[in-house]
Scaffold this motif. Structure first.
Motif, PDB file in Angstrom:
ATOM      1  N   ILE A  83      43.615  51.556  43.031  1.00 55.88           N
ATOM      2  CA  ILE A  83      42.607  51.114  42.064  1.00 55.88           C
ATOM      3  C   ILE A  83      43.216  50.955  40.674  1.00 55.88           C
ATOM      4  N   SER A  84      44.211  51.781  40.357  1.00 51.83           N
ATOM      5  CA  SER A  84      44.795  51.758  39.018  1.00 51.83           C
ATOM      6  C   SER A  84      45.739  50.576  38.804  1.00 51.83           C
ATOM      7  N   LEU A  85      46.057  49.831  39.844  1.00 57.76           N
ATOM      8  CA  LEU A  85      46.958  48.675  39.687  1.00 57.76           C
ATOM      9  C   LEU A  85      46.203  47.525  39.033  1.00 57.76           C
ATOM     10  N   PRO A  86      46.895  46.620  38.340  1.00 61.88           N
ATOM     11  CA  PRO A  86      46.212  45.622  37.494  1.00 61.88           C
ATOM     12  C   PRO A  86      45.746  44.371  38.233  1.00 61.88           C
ATOM     13  N   PHE A  87      45.229  44.542  39.459  1.00 60.32           N
ATOM     14  CA  PHE A  87      44.934  43.348  40.231  1.00 60.32           C
ATOM     15  C   PHE A  87      43.785  42.522  39.647  1.00 60.32           C
ATOM     16  N   ARG A  88      42.823  43.178  39.008  1.00 55.11           N
ATOM     17  CA  ARG A  88      41.693  42.400  38.474  1.00 55.11           C
ATOM     18  C   ARG A  88      42.138  41.465  37.362  1.00 55.11           C
ATOM     19  N   SER A  89      42.947  41.989  36.447  1.00 57.10           N
ATOM     20  CA  SER A  89      43.376  41.141  35.337  1.00 57.10           C
ATOM     21  C   SER A  89      44.307  40.039  35.822  1.00 57.10           C
ATOM     22  N   LEU A  90      45.174  40.358  36.759  1.00 53.90           N
ATOM     23  CA  LEU A  90      46.055  39.325  37.310  1.00 53.90           C
ATOM     24  C   LEU A  90      45.247  38.260  38.042  1.00 53.90           C
ATOM     25  N   GLY A  91      44.264  38.709  38.810  1.00 52.25           N
ATOM     26  CA  GLY A  91      43.430  37.770  39.550  1.00 52.25           C
ATOM     27  C   GLY A  91      42.637  36.856  38.632  1.00 52.25           C
ATOM     28  N   ASP A  92      42.056  37.443  37.592  1.00 45.60           N
ATOM     29  CA  ASP A  92      41.284  36.637  36.649  1.00 45.60           C
ATOM     30  C   ASP A  92      42.167  35.574  35.990  1.00 45.60           C
ATOM     31  N   ALA A  93      43.365  35.990  35.593  1.00 48.60           N
ATOM     32  CA  ALA A  93      44.277  35.053  34.923  1.00 48.60           C
ATOM     33  C   ALA A  93      44.705  33.939  35.867  1.00 48.60           C
ATOM     34  N   ALA A  94      45.037  34.306  37.093  1.00 54.04           N
ATOM     35  CA  ALA A  94      45.494  33.298  38.057  1.00 54.04           C
ATOM     36  C   ALA A  94      44.391  32.309  38.406  1.00 54.04           C
ATOM     37  N   LEU A  95      43.195  32.816  38.639  1.00 57.04           N
ATOM     38  CA  LEU A  95      42.104  31.928  39.040  1.00 57.04           C
ATOM     39  C   LEU A  95      41.680  31.023  37.876  1.00 57.04           C
ATOM     40  N   THR A  96      41.687  31.574  36.680  1.00 55.52           N
ATOM     41  CA  THR A  96      41.346  30.754  35.510  1.00 55.52           C
ATOM     42  C   THR A  96      42.338  29.600  35.380  1.00 55.52           C
ATOM     43  N   GLN A  97      43.617  29.902  35.516  1.00 53.69           N
ATOM     44  CA  GLN A  97      44.635  28.862  35.389  1.00 53.69           C
ATOM     45  C   GLN A  97      44.502  27.818  36.490  1.00 53.69           C
TER      46      GLN A  97
ATOM     47  N   GLY B  10      52.618  43.022  45.950  1.00 49.20           N
ATOM     48  CA  GLY B  10      52.734  41.692  45.381  1.00 49.20           C
ATOM     49  C   GLY B  10      51.406  40.980  45.441  1.00 49.20           C
ATOM     50  N   PHE B  11      51.430  39.712  45.079  1.00 45.48           N
ATOM     51  CA  PHE B  11      50.189  38.948  45.079  1.00 45.48           C
ATOM     52  C   PHE B  11      50.477  37.501  45.417  1.00 45.48           C
ATOM     53  N   ALA B  12      49.434  36.780  45.744  1.00 45.06           N
ATOM     54  CA  ALA B  12      49.567  35.377  46.110  1.00 45.06           C
ATOM     55  C   ALA B  12      48.399  34.586  45.564  1.00 45.06           C
TER      56      ALA B  12
ATOM     57  N   LEU C 278      54.294  42.160  38.279  1.00 44.93           N
ATOM     58  CA  LEU C 278      52.862  42.413  38.062  1.00 44.93           C
ATOM     59  C   LEU C 278      52.506  42.235  36.594  1.00 44.93           C
ATOM     60  N   SER C 279      52.501  40.997  36.147  1.00 40.29           N
ATOM     61  CA  SER C 279      52.128  40.689  34.774  1.00 40.29           C
ATOM     62  C   SER C 279      51.211  39.482  34.770  1.00 40.29           C
ATOM     63  N   VAL C 280      50.408  39.402  33.734  1.00 46.29           N
ATOM     64  CA  VAL C 280      49.507  38.257  33.594  1.00 46.29           C
ATOM     65  C   VAL C 280      50.309  36.960  33.504  1.00 46.29           C
ATOM     66  N   GLU C 281      51.432  37.017  32.778  1.00 42.28           N
ATOM     67  CA  GLU C 281      52.248  35.808  32.631  1.00 42.28           C
ATOM     68  C   GLU C 281      52.734  35.312  33.997  1.00 42.28           C
ATOM     69  N   GLU C 282      53.144  36.256  34.830  1.00 46.36           N
ATOM     70  CA  GLU C 282      53.630  35.880  36.156  1.00 46.36           C
ATOM     71  C   GLU C 282      52.485  35.364  37.021  1.00 46.36           C
TER      72      GLU C 282
ATOM     73  N   VAL D 107      52.554  31.818  38.817  1.00 47.62           N
ATOM     74  CA  VAL D 107      52.391  31.654  40.270  1.00 47.62           C
ATOM     75  C   VAL D 107      51.258  30.678  40.572  1.00 47.62           C
ATOM     76  N   ALA D 108      50.179  30.764  39.785  1.00 48.85           N
ATOM     77  CA  ALA D 108      49.088  29.796  39.975  1.00 48.85           C
ATOM     78  C   ALA D 108      49.576  28.380  39.705  1.00 48.85           C
ATOM     79  N   GLU D 109      50.376  28.229  38.653  1.00 45.51           N
ATOM     80  CA  GLU D 109      50.931  26.898  38.346  1.00 45.51           C
ATOM     81  C   GLU D 109      51.834  26.408  39.481  1.00 45.51           C
ATOM     82  N   THR D 110      52.610  27.314  40.033  1.00 47.58           N
ATOM     83  CA  THR D 110      53.488  26.941  41.148  1.00 47.58           C
ATOM     84  C   THR D 110      52.672  26.509  42.350  1.00 47.58           C
ATOM     85  N   ALA D 111      51.599  27.238  42.639  1.00 42.64           N
ATOM     86  CA  ALA D 111      50.749  26.868  43.778  1.00 42.64           C
ATOM     87  C   ALA D 111      50.202  25.460  43.609  1.00 42.64           C
TER      88      ALA D 111
END
Lengths: 465, 511
Positions: free
Chosen positions: B11-25, B63-65, B82-86, B90-94
């Motif tokens: 739960i303490s891992l930053p998946f929500r912020s990473l997910g929000d950033a990736a989906l927004t992009q 990791g994430f996808a 595990l960073s927002v920038e990454e 990754v979203a851009e790469t997809a």
């Protein structure tokens, strides 16, 4: 592809420095890969992946022996590395003494130790992708359907140890495969192979070859189960000898539990298993099949030991002139068996003295028989003879008077590769090959001839098309 | 959902912020669908041989996808930093990959709709997390097993192993679904090996892998009876080593669930994956004879054959709350009264054949079979738990054996193989017993059974009652390119089959 902020070799150095165990081995594998998949003449899935996996193996010495702990994980910064080291050190301290304990390999350094990882990305297909699209269109226009996959992966491995190992190796691994069927799905053909960089892959040439083979299906002949004079393609031979290789563990043979065991004790090393002139060997420097020239092991087992990390690998003859000369060893199993240390190598070559020509030459010399494109779903049935079962697929062709005259139904076979190395009647020259079954995900660096077997056991008919 | 809570370290891992950033992009770049999947999967493998620890390893994948539909094509990319920038990169790469793929995609991707499941959680039903048990205790258990086996006169060598997995996933998509899940599974086992004057052989445990925790090994109501099996296996091996070689021919077979689960897996489970039936696996594992044009008419087996798929059965290896496309777990029929009536679907398959699983609005719906085995792999349709149903009030195993004059009783799985359209298969087992006039008459060796799928299931005369039903399964079923593995369970009763071909494997080898 993004580079992490911390060069891999520095993460390895940090891990080694952070360990509080008596000794430590660190393996870092940076892997990038790109793939395209298609079916029904259209692209389906694809992907670009990047992974960094670090394995820390800690060793703690005590009065009752050496204990080891192996912990692997994804880590791209010092904090992540530190957590892995802490876990590995703790795992080692909590473990039982290792039965395979040995002195760790001493100082060896790769000249490119500090070089960054070598990546791949989707652009490895820049030459392939447009021609793939053209192949789809041509197939569609000529009532053929294509299914297939291309994958390219590069793994850069960094191996460090507190005993002075600093080894780096870059391993490209690629393969392609395409299945073609006529629109009525009445027959099937396959072309595939291994490649290091896709510079040698031409989808239009592959599609043309598939069209040629589908054309062989204009005449369809039903044959019953039985033993047939059969030409095994280099792909089929590759899959069979890979199974023979994987089953060649020295410890299991020594313990009386494999086809390589001698009744009454010991192994069959020194015994002639194959025909004269048969050679089965591995060589990390074999041109076109170059692979990791040192042992890497995340965990210990019958054919692997964490204590053997960094052992140099060289050409190893498993069978020479038909005689079994070596089995897959760790230093621990070598001690048990009293035989030399011959660890597994990630490539395999089969050659036959006097083997010449190619598949077409074997076809030309066959009065009546079968030509197999490849084999599938190969599984061990009886370890005593290494009897394997499996299927033919995507092209079983009838040979009559030295020519291919039609397509035949698929079969299930039951055969032992050890027996086949003794029973074949003819061999082509050895060339690069790709096992349809094992090449995809497990073992793609092979060189094999085509072999003609006069009495190949097609045990039952398969209706699969 | 089980009684256990989500692991706070996940739960303490930053998946929500990473997910929000990736989906927004991904949305800003024009993706019509985007999903984000963050995973932490922990593995531990322990092996023991002949009274000693042989190997111990721990691994964790984090990791994430990001997966998008852009321009009608799929694009997929994954990362480990595990960073927002990454996550944005990754979203851009997809999306970039989707643009490349669009040039070769002639049929635009369509996905079946799914109700939004906003911020839901699910944890599998286990009691003791095996990763909270000291490695020393686990290895001591395995070493003890090998020593107990080797106390048997016929046992020259013994091995034991324990595979454990704890899987944590977070999924989010542009539609608004967010799921956070956790499940535990393990596969323990052992094998005894011995030899005779001119032969060698082995006998392995028939304990199935399960969606359970450490309680499976410690005795009690939720445990396998390891003590009983450890006591009997040495004698079973001794008998097998001196057993006569089977006479090849046609036999009636009574097959125990510890063997039959694998036949179900290969000949029913894989054959009824719709993507396979439509050709999407043609260049790898193959296709299926059970094509959709035969739905409702294909006689798969005898009228006593009822097969269901589910991702809901407690302790099932494929059981989950929501799949890797945000689809809620379901249960459905695959074969009813011996006739093909259903398939396993993901969202793209649900859109291709909407009549197979109508959603709330009447359009097609996935039945929740999407799964990716790691953060670096794309989700694909994977097998659900596929199970043969018992007969209510049906016979016991002994009663089924009693119906056979000349036959074989097969226990435990070993070798397996099936062709690329799921017709021709061949299986062996841990032990084969002769049946003579309704009674067991000792083991035979060197046996395999071979048949064609619909003929085999058509020869099934009877299935056992619920008292014979057992949940078996596979820890590492393989599919797709690049290759992925998935765990799956198969429940079945004991069953009786008539006139099945038995091979003698020594004769097959030409010896």
């Amino acid at each position: 592809m993004s580079a992490t902020a911390h060069p891999p070799h520095t993460l390895v150095e940090r891990a080694l420095a952070a360990s509080t165990a008596d000794d430590c081995v660190v393996l870092l594998r940076d892997t990038t890969s790109a793939n395209l998949r298609w079916a029904n003449n259209t692209l389906t899935t694809n992907g670009v992946m990047h992974g960094v996996e670090i394995t820390v193996i800690s060793f703690v010495r005590g009065a009752d022996g050496v204990r080891s702990g192996s912990v692997s994980g994804t880590a791209t910064d010092p904090a992540g590395v530190g957590a892995l080291v802490e876990a590995a050190d703790a795992a080692a301290r909590a473990a039982s003494p290792a039965e395979d304990a040995a002195d760790l390999v001493g100082e060896r350094t790769s000249p490119d130790w500090t070089e960054p990882p070598v990546p791949t990305d989707i652009h490895v297909y820049d030459g392939v992708a447009p021609r793939l699209g053209e192949a789809f269109a041509r197939a569609e226009s000529q009532d053929r359907v294509l299914y297939g996959f291309v994958n390219h992966e590069v793994t850069t491995t960094y191996l460090g140890s507190t005993t002075g190992l600093r080894l780096r190796h870059v391993q490209p691994t690629g393969h392609h495969g395409c299945t073609g069927k006529p629109a009525d799905l009445s027959t099937s053909a396959w072309v595939g192979g291994a490649t290091r960089d896709f510079a040698d892959v031409d989808p239009l040439a592959i599609e043309a070859e598939l069209a040629r083979r589908i054309g062989w299906g204009r005449r369809s002949v039903a044959l019953p189960a039985g033993r047939y004079d059969t030409i095994l393609s280099p792909s089929a031979v590759a899959d069979l000898v890979i199974d023979a290789y994987w089953s060649a563990g020295a410890r299991v043979a020594h313990e009386g539990q494999s086809v390589y065991s001698r009744r009454g004790g010991g192994t069959r090393i020194g015994e002639r298993l194959g025909a004269r002139g048969v050679a089965l060997f591995s060589d990390p420097a074999y041109p076109g099949l170059e692979c990791e020239p040192f042992v890497t092991a995340d965990h210990s087992g019958n054919e692997s030991s964490v204590f053997d990390n960094g052992l140099p690998l060289a050409r190893t003859d498993w069978i020479r002139d038909g005689e079994l000369t070596a089995l897959l060893q760790t230093r621990h199993s070598a001690t048990m068996t009293g035989l030399p240390v011959t660890p597994p190598v990630d490539n395999l070559v089969l050659s036959v003295d006097g083997g010449r020509g190619d598949v077409d030459d074997l076809v030309a010399g066959t009065e009546r028989g079968l030509l197999l494109t490849c084999l599938w779903y190969i599984r061990e049935v009886d370890p005593q003879s290494l009897l394997l079962t499996g299927l033919t697929r995507d092209g079983v062709y009838l040979v009559e008077g030295g020519e291919i005259t039609g397509v035949v139904n698929n079969f299930r076979f039951n055969e032992s590769p050890v027996d086949l190395l003794r029973r074949f009647s003819q061999a082509s020259a050895t060339g690069p090959s790709f096992g349809r079954e094992w090449g995809e995900d497990y073992f793609s660096r092979t060189a094999t001839p085509a072999l003609r077997v006069p009495d190949f056991n097609m045990s039952s008919v398969s209706q699969a098309q | 959902m089980g009684d256990r809570a989500l692991d706070p370290t996940f739960i303490s891992l930053p998946f929500r912020s990473l997910g929000d950033a990736a989906l927004t992009q991904a949305g800003e770049l024009g993706a019509t669908h985007a999903d984000f999947r963050f995973e932490r999967v922990r593995y531990q493998e322990l092996t023991a041989r002949d009274g000693a620890l042989q190997g111990a390893s721990d691994r964790e994948d984090v990791g994430f996808a990001v997966r998008v539909v852009h321009g009608g094509a799929w694009g997929f990319a994954s990362g480990v930093v595990l960073s927002v920038e990454e996550a944005v990169r990754v979203a851009e790469t997809a999306v970039a990959v989707a643009r490349v793929a669009a040039e070769m995609t002639s049929r635009p991707v369509e996905l079946a709709a799914e109700p939004i499941h906003d911020d839901v959680t699910w944890v599998s039903a286990y009691e003791i997390d095996p990763f909270e048990v000291a490695v020393r205790d686990k290895t001591a258990l395995l070493v003890d097993w090998t020593e107990r086996l080797r106390a048997g006169a016929a046992v020259e060598h013994a091995s034991a192993y324990l595979l454990q997995v704890r899987e944590n996933k977070y999924y989010a998509d542009l539609a608004g679904t967010r799921t956070t899940q956790q499940r535990v599974r393990l596969q323990p086992g052992f094998e005894a090996m011995g030899s005779g004057p001119d032969t060698f052989d082995s006998m392995a445990s028939i304990a199935p892998p399960v969606g359970r925790g450490w309680e499976y090994l410690t005795g009690g109501a939720n445990s396998w009876d390891w003590d009983a099996e450890l006591a009997e296996v040495p004698e079973l091996l001794a008998e097998k080593l001196h057993a006569p070689s089977v006479e090849a021919g046609s036999y009636d077979l009574v097959i125990h669930p510890s063997n039959l689960w694998l036949t179900i897996h290969e000949s029913i489970g894989h054959a009824t994956e719709l993507d396979r039936a439509l050709g999407y696996e043609a260049s790898y594992a193959g296709t299926s004879f059970a094509t959709p044009d035969h739905l409702g008419t294909l006689r798969y087996g005898s009228p006593v054959m009822h097969v269901a798929g589910d991702r809901t059965v407690e302790h099932g290896l494929a059981t989950i709350g929501y799949d890797d496309e945000g689809v809620a777990a379901q249960a459905w029929d695959i074969v009813r009264d011996g006739v093909l009536v259903g398939y396993q679907l993901d969202r793209s398959m649900g859109a291709v054949h909407p009549e197979l699983n109508p959603g709330p609005d009447g359009s097609g719906r996935s039945n929740g079979c999407a799964y990716a085995d790691s953060p670096g792999h794309i989700p694909i349709q994977r097998m659900a738990n596929v199970s043969l149903q018992p007969a209510p009030g049906g016979p016991s195993t002994e009663e089924l054996i009693g119906r056979v004059e000349r036959g074989l009783y097969i226990v435990g799985d070993k070798s397996w193989s099936i062709d690329m359209q799921r017709f021709n298969f061949q299986f062996t087992g841990q032990r084969f017993y002769r049946i003579v006039d309704g009674e067991l008459a000792g083991q035979v060796r060197d046996a395999a059974y071979q048949a064609t799928t619909t003929e085999f299931w058509g020869s099934m005369e009877a299935v056992g009652g619920p008292q014979t039903w057992m949940l078996g399964g596979a820890f590492n079923c393989g599919k797709a390119q690049p290759g992925q593995v998935a765990a799956v369970s198969h429940g079945c009763p004991t069953a009786l089959f008539r006139d099945v071909r038995i091979l003698n494997t020594v004769e097959e080898a030409g010896h």
